[in-house]
Design an enzyme around this catalytic site. Sequence first.
Site, PDB file in Angstrom:
ATOM      1  CB  THR A 143      -0.962  -0.002   1.212  1.00 54.02           C
ATOM      2  OG1 THR A 143      -1.702  -1.225   1.209  1.00 54.02           O
ATOM      3  CG2 THR A 143      -1.922   1.163   1.154  1.00 54.02           C
ATOM      4  CB  CYS A 144       3.856   2.236   1.931  1.00 53.60           C
ATOM      5  SG  CYS A 144       3.167   2.057   3.586  1.00 53.60           S
ATOM      6  CB  SER A 145       5.043   0.258  -2.859  1.00 53.11           C
ATOM      7  OG  SER A 145       5.498   0.279  -4.188  1.00 53.11           O
TER       8      SER A 145
END
Length: 174
Positions: free
Chosen positions: A66-68
């Site tokens: 998700t962060c990527s």
Amino acid sequence: MKQLVERTGVATALGQPITLVGPELKVGDKAPDFTLNKDLLTEVNLSDYDGKIKLISVVPSLDTGTCSAQTRRFNVEAANLDENVVILTVSVDLPFAQGRFCETAGIDKVVTLTDYKHRSFGEAYGVLIKELQLDQRAVFVLDADNTIRYVEYLAEMGEHPNYDAALAALKELV
């Protein structure tokens, strides 16, 4: 020693309750200052971006899906923005990990900054997860005078932010 506010019952990580350290900022608040690292030795503050409209994308770790995805999305959007706009991605990843991620993912428009050393951003913006010492996912849009014009704190660490709403708030300021 300053006493920090602890907020419970407002967020989870993988469904488990977490404690957020710091205040809940709101639209209209003046953005607090911070000290973040650009690399191992170079520190930056909010004032380093004076006069710029800022979207601050906060992620727990660039090495997660998700962060990527969040960082990649804002990097794509940054290519279409005015030169007086800067997108900052803040995580607690070490500068080496951030550099590796940007190189591998082709991140070249977003500025990655790390809260690993001082945790001053996490504490000032109310996103520091007490139990994990990571910063909870959030998005802040600041005008050129550092007034918060949009804020989204994610209730679950693994959720995506409302990209469209954040970008709309940003584009209203350009």
